[in-house]
Structures are given as structure tokens and as C-alpha cells.
Design a protein around this motif. Structure first.
Motif, PDB file in Angstrom:
ATOM      1  N   LYS B  11       0.824  -1.210   0.000  1.00 51.18           N
ATOM      2  CA  LYS B  11       0.000   0.000   0.000  1.00 51.18           C
ATOM      3  C   LYS B  11       0.860   1.263   0.000  1.00 51.18           C
ATOM      4  CE  LYS B  11      -4.164   1.654   2.326  1.00 51.18           C
ATOM      5  NZ  LYS B  11      -5.152   1.367   3.374  1.00 51.18           N
ATOM      6  N   ARG B  12       1.975   1.203   0.715  1.00 50.38           N
ATOM      7  CA  ARG B  12       2.853   2.382   0.814  1.00 50.38           C
ATOM      8  C   ARG B  12       3.580   2.713  -0.495  1.00 50.38           C
ATOM      9  NH1 ARG B  12       4.181   0.170   5.865  1.00 50.38           N
ATOM     10  NH2 ARG B  12       6.113  -0.726   5.064  1.00 50.38           N
ATOM     11  N   GLN B  13       3.593   1.769  -1.453  1.00 49.65           N
ATOM     12  CA  GLN B  13       4.343   1.985  -2.699  1.00 49.65           C
ATOM     13  C   GLN B  13       3.553   2.762  -3.752  1.00 49.65           C
ATOM     14  OE1 GLN B  13       7.488   0.838  -2.479  1.00 49.65           O
ATOM     15  NE2 GLN B  13       6.840   0.013  -0.489  1.00 49.65           N
ATOM     16  N   MET B  14       2.276   2.985  -3.496  1.00 48.32           N
ATOM     17  CA  MET B  14       1.432   3.428  -4.620  1.00 48.32           C
ATOM     18  C   MET B  14       0.264   4.277  -4.145  1.00 48.32           C
ATOM     19  SD  MET B  14      -0.202  -0.364  -5.276  1.00 48.32           S
ATOM     20  CE  MET B  14       1.430  -1.100  -5.276  1.00 48.32           C
ATOM     21  N   PRO B  15      -0.351   5.045  -5.064  1.00 49.19           N
ATOM     22  CA  PRO B  15      -1.546   5.806  -4.703  1.00 49.19           C
ATOM     23  C   PRO B  15      -2.715   4.873  -4.383  1.00 49.19           C
ATOM     24  CG  PRO B  15      -0.747   6.405  -6.910  1.00 49.19           C
ATOM     25  CD  PRO B  15       0.011   5.196  -6.480  1.00 49.19           C
ATOM     26  N   GLU B  16      -3.680   5.394  -3.686  1.00 51.36           N
ATOM     27  CA  GLU B  16      -4.864   4.644  -3.253  1.00 51.36           C
ATOM     28  C   GLU B  16      -5.551   3.903  -4.417  1.00 51.36           C
ATOM     29  OE1 GLU B  16      -5.752   4.112  -0.237  1.00 51.36           O
ATOM     30  OE2 GLU B  16      -7.621   3.063  -0.763  1.00 51.36           O
ATOM     31  N   LYS B  17      -5.675   4.602  -5.550  1.00 48.50           N
ATOM     32  CA  LYS B  17      -6.407   4.023  -6.676  1.00 48.50           C
ATOM     33  C   LYS B  17      -5.696   2.762  -7.203  1.00 48.50           C
ATOM     34  CE  LYS B  17      -8.255   5.220 -11.166  1.00 48.50           C
ATOM     35  NZ  LYS B  17      -7.980   6.014 -12.351  1.00 48.50           N
ATOM     36  N   ARG B  18      -4.399   2.851  -7.300  1.00 53.62           N
ATOM     37  CA  ARG B  18      -3.604   1.714  -7.759  1.00 53.62           C
ATOM     38  C   ARG B  18      -3.720   0.562  -6.758  1.00 53.62           C
ATOM     39  NH1 ARG B  18      -1.794  -0.532 -12.146  1.00 53.62           N
ATOM     40  NH2 ARG B  18      -1.823   1.618 -12.878  1.00 53.62           N
ATOM     41  N   PHE B  19      -3.718   0.892  -5.463  1.00 48.51           N
ATOM     42  CA  PHE B  19      -3.814  -0.161  -4.441  1.00 48.51           C
ATOM     43  C   PHE B  19      -5.180  -0.874  -4.523  1.00 48.51           C
ATOM     44  CE2 PHE B  19      -4.817  -1.600  -0.073  1.00 48.51           C
ATOM     45  CZ  PHE B  19      -3.809  -2.548   0.043  1.00 48.51           C
ATOM     46  N   LYS B  20      -6.192  -0.099  -4.819  1.00 44.02           N
ATOM     47  CA  LYS B  20      -7.525  -0.703  -4.985  1.00 44.02           C
ATOM     48  C   LYS B  20      -7.501  -1.716  -6.153  1.00 44.02           C
ATOM     49  CE  LYS B  20     -12.362   0.672  -5.094  1.00 44.02           C
ATOM     50  NZ  LYS B  20     -13.003   1.054  -6.348  1.00 44.02           N
ATOM     51  N   HIS B  21      -6.839  -1.313  -7.234  1.00 43.89           N
ATOM     52  CA  HIS B  21      -6.670  -2.237  -8.365  1.00 43.89           C
ATOM     53  C   HIS B  21      -5.951  -3.514  -7.911  1.00 43.89           C
ATOM     54  CE1 HIS B  21      -5.077  -4.022 -12.048  1.00 43.89           C
ATOM     55  NE2 HIS B  21      -3.852  -3.764 -11.613  1.00 43.89           N
ATOM     56  N   VAL B  22      -4.871  -3.330  -7.154  1.00 40.98           N
ATOM     57  CA  VAL B  22      -4.086  -4.483  -6.691  1.00 40.98           C
ATOM     58  C   VAL B  22      -4.969  -5.437  -5.882  1.00 40.98           C
ATOM     59  CG1 VAL B  22      -2.274  -5.175  -5.049  1.00 40.98           C
ATOM     60  CG2 VAL B  22      -1.811  -3.395  -6.754  1.00 40.98           C
ATOM     61  N   MET B  23      -5.778  -4.904  -4.976  1.00 30.67           N
ATOM     62  CA  MET B  23      -6.624  -5.780  -4.163  1.00 30.67           C
ATOM     63  C   MET B  23      -7.699  -6.457  -5.023  1.00 30.67           C
ATOM     64  SD  MET B  23      -4.907  -5.746  -1.490  1.00 30.67           S
ATOM     65  CE  MET B  23      -5.851  -6.871  -0.454  1.00 30.67           C
ATOM     66  N   GLY B  24      -8.103  -5.782  -6.104  1.00 30.20           N
ATOM     67  CA  GLY B  24      -9.013  -6.425  -7.063  1.00 30.20           C
ATOM     68  C   GLY B  24      -8.338  -7.601  -7.761  1.00 30.20           C
ATOM     69  N   VAL B  25      -7.067  -7.420  -8.089  1.00 33.27           N
ATOM     70  CA  VAL B  25      -6.326  -8.506  -8.741  1.00 33.27           C
ATOM     71  C   VAL B  25      -6.135  -9.676  -7.774  1.00 33.27           C
ATOM     72  CG1 VAL B  25      -4.134  -9.144  -9.860  1.00 33.27           C
ATOM     73  CG2 VAL B  25      -5.175  -6.921 -10.347  1.00 33.27           C
ATOM     74  N   VAL B  26      -5.880  -9.360  -6.500  1.00 30.06           N
ATOM     75  CA  VAL B  26      -5.737 -10.415  -5.491  1.00 30.06           C
ATOM     76  C   VAL B  26      -7.019 -11.254  -5.422  1.00 30.06           C
ATOM     77  CG1 VAL B  26      -5.535 -10.875  -2.998  1.00 30.06           C
ATOM     78  CG2 VAL B  26      -4.038  -9.172  -4.095  1.00 30.06           C
ATOM     79  N   GLU B  27      -8.126 -10.563  -5.287  1.00 31.87           N
ATOM     80  CA  GLU B  27      -9.418 -11.254  -5.187  1.00 31.87           C
ATOM     81  C   GLU B  27      -9.671 -12.147  -6.415  1.00 31.87           C
ATOM     82  OE1 GLU B  27     -12.642  -8.393  -4.809  1.00 31.87           O
ATOM     83  OE2 GLU B  27     -13.959  -9.734  -5.942  1.00 31.87           O
ATOM     84  N   THR B  28      -9.393 -11.579  -7.595  1.00 31.50           N
ATOM     85  CA  THR B  28      -9.652 -12.323  -8.835  1.00 31.50           C
ATOM     86  C   THR B  28      -8.678 -13.487  -9.009  1.00 31.50           C
ATOM     87  OG1 THR B  28     -10.446 -10.273  -9.836  1.00 31.50           O
ATOM     88  CG2 THR B  28      -9.928 -12.071 -11.335  1.00 31.50           C
ATOM     89  N   ALA B  29      -7.406 -13.255  -8.689  1.00 34.18           N
ATOM     90  CA  ALA B  29      -6.400 -14.316  -8.854  1.00 34.18           C
ATOM     91  C   ALA B  29      -6.715 -15.491  -7.927  1.00 34.18           C
ATOM     92  CB  ALA B  29      -4.997 -13.762  -8.581  1.00 34.18           C
ATOM     93  N   VAL B  30      -7.095 -15.203  -6.700  1.00 30.92           N
ATOM     94  CA  VAL B  30      -7.432 -16.267  -5.747  1.00 30.92           C
ATOM     95  C   VAL B  30      -8.636 -17.058  -6.257  1.00 30.92           C
ATOM     96  CG1 VAL B  30      -8.433 -16.677  -3.454  1.00 30.92           C
ATOM     97  CG2 VAL B  30      -6.407 -15.203  -3.715  1.00 30.92           C
ATOM     98  N   SER B  31      -9.606 -16.337  -6.784  1.00 34.79           N
ATOM     99  CA  SER B  31     -10.800 -17.042  -7.240  1.00 34.79           C
ATOM    100  C   SER B  31     -10.502 -17.863  -8.497  1.00 34.79           C
ATOM    101  CB  SER B  31     -11.944 -16.036  -7.390  1.00 34.79           C
ATOM    102  OG  SER B  31     -12.463 -16.042  -8.672  1.00 34.79           O
TER     103      SER B  31
END
Lengths: 196, 196
Positions: B11-31
């Protein structure tokens, strides 16, 4: 080199329809070479011979690749690329053509390659836009070719790539390398002219 | 490995919007990993870290490539590819991630590569189709991903290639190699199932 004899020999390699296409490419390549200050004689020769082996049976092409020292990796590439390399081999063998610039233009007329010469570009582009060609985007290519050689070939490669994506088919990596390289040249030229 | 600490560091490496994208990728990759019998833990980790260096200044990325022994040829490639390789270096350096399968999935999440592993495919595909993504064709990709992993990623690559052609921009050669390879796998599987 006897032009009439070469034309006759080329005609014997292929059906009438393919030969008509070849003569269209000759006409277009010569006119592009004249328009852009290229080598008209080489453009004529490479265009005439570019599809020399196109109608050969696939087994004959494969035999040439295996037995005549052509790059073995060709066998792993798409078969559509074989005729270009086999054609370059054949015209050297059968007609003593040993001008490497002409042979390269024959070898890379289907895929393109990184670092295309002006002759490569002319033959490849003429193959896209000769008068007999009719596909979505061909008129845009012809229009661009009135003034911009590289831009016109990028548009040609674009049409191929879009077609292959649409059909779910593989794209030649060399075509992408060729297109990227042309885009770099175009960008470079634009930057230079902006500095004048 | 402390998951919460890794999430916070990311989270500290990037703006909020990018982090939201990352957590979306996490959710999708796990599924996707659950759906296709993949390694869920690795999918979680690689997805979380895939854009670790994405928001780093370009000069910082260049310095890492030059000074930390990353392949120098990266500098000749498009800058959009840098963050993936620099990110893999950074998470090893800063968090001791040394699972090469995870690091490769990070390295190749933007371009793809020939011979993609299932984990590579899952992370790359999740990056295309996470819930926050909205571009022409994304719903087709999501639909395909319900049953067909490789077909869905081909559709993802297709959307990238069409976009780059439309914009007159260069195409990553690795993406074309990756797409060709996936098409070969799909074809091969079809032929096998036709023989059962």
C-alpha cells in the motif's frame, strides 16, 4: 539476365491467377521504387520472383529446407513463411540470382523483419497493395503509399495483425518486430523534422 | 511471512487508486486459482506484489536495472515493462520473497511470455479482468474465464494488441509469443479431446 526468360520460368511455377498477382506486384513495386527513389531494377526482380515457390507442394518445400541447408528453425515456423525462403533458394539455384539484397527482399516479403531495407519495404508493401488486392483497409494503404512508404507498410501489417486476431490465429513475431522498428523510424523522423 | 505487513508495505508503494486495483487482482487471482485447481497461496502473493514498483519514479526503476544486475536489455524494451522486473527484484530485496514461481509471475504479468505457467496465466488474466477494469472486451474475457483459462488470456492479449494497433503503438514481442504459445496449447488440447 534475360527478363523474358525469367518471366516465363516464373509463370511455369504457379497457376494463372497467382501469376497475375505477381505481375501486379511487379508493376506496383516498380512504381513505388520510382516514387521513392529506390532501385527500380532490383524492385522489378525481387517482385517478379517473390512468390516463385508459393505454389510448390508443401512436401517439396519441406524437402528443400531439410536437405539444402536452409535454417532448420523454419520448420517450426508457420508454413506460410516457407515459400519465401524456399523461393530465395530456388531462384539462386535455378537462375543464378545471387544479389543478397534481392534474395532478402524475397525471403522477408511475407513476414517483414527488423531492420528492413527500402527494397524489403517496397516488395512487402507492393504485395499488400497491388491492383488485384481487395481487403478491408487496402485503400488506406494505397493512399498512404502515395507519400509515406513506412507508414503505408505499418498499415499493411496492421491489417494482417487485425485479421489474425479476428480469426484467432498466430501472429508472426517477425511482423511485430518489423512493425515496431518502422514505428521507431517514423517517430525518429518526426522528432528530427520538429528540430529543423 | 506476515500477510498484513506485506499488504501494508504494498500500500505504501502506490496511490490509493492503484492499491484498490491491486486488491481487485488479489481477489480475482485467488478465485481463478480456486476455480482451476491452482496454487491459491502463490496466486495471492504474486497478485498482491505484481504492481509493487508500478508507481516508482522511472529514474528509480532505471537505476535498479542498471545497478542491481537486472538484464540490461530491459532498458531497450518499453518502459511499461520495467516495473514488473523491478518489482520482482524489490520484493525479494525488501521482503525476502525468493519463490521463483512467484517472482516470474510478477516479472511477466504485463507482457506474458512463451511457456507461461498456470500461475503466470492466473496473475496476468486477473490483472485484465479484476472488478475495477472497464475496457472494450473485458466482459468477454470474464465470461471465458468462467471455464477456460487460456482462452480468456488470449482474449485479454487480443484486446491489448487491438488497442495498440488502433493507437499506432508498438506491440510487446513477448505478448505475441505468449499468445501464439497459448493458441498452440488450445489447439493441441482440442485435438487430444477429439481423439478420446
Amino acid at each position: 539476365m534475360n527478363r523474358e526468360a525469367l518471366i516465363e520460368a516464373t509463370k511455369r511455377q504457379m497457376p494463372e491467377k497467382r501469376f497475375k498477382h505477381v505481375m501486379g506486384v511487379v508493376e506496383t513495386a516498380v512504381s513505388l521504387a520510382e516514387r521513392f527513389g529506390g532501385d527500380v531494377d532490383r524492385a522489378w526482380l525481387a517482385a517478379l520472383l517473390h512468390d516463385y515457390a508459393k505454389a510448390w507442394p508443401i512436401e517439396r518445400m519441406e524437402r528443400v529446407i531439410r536437405e539444402e541447408g536452409l535454417p532448420a528453425e523454419l520448420l517450426e515456423h508457420d508454413k506460410e513463411l516457407w515459400h519465401a525462403h524456399v523461393g530465395a533458394w530456388a531462384v539462386r539455384q535455378e537462375h543464378g540470382i545471387d544479389d543478397e539484397a534481392v534474395l532478402d527482399a524475397i525471403r522477408y516479403h511475407t513476414s517483414g523483419r527488423e531492420g528492413m531495407t527500402q527494397l524489403d519495404v517496397i516488395v512487402c508493401l507492393a504485395d499488400y497493395m497491388e491492383p488485384g488486392r481487395d481487403f478491408p483497409g487496402v485503400n488506406k494503404i494505397r493512399k498512404l503509399a502515395e507519400h509515406k512508404l513506412e507508414e503505408a507498410l505499418v498499415a499493411g501489417f496492421d491489417s494482417t495483425i487485425l485479421h489474425l486476431v479476428d480469426k484467432g490465429r498466430r501472429i508472426f513475431p517477425l511482423t511485430v518486430l518489423a512493425r515496431n522498428d518502422l514505428l521507431r523510424q517514423i517517430e525518429h523522423r518526426r522528432q528530427e523534422s520538429a528540430h529543423i
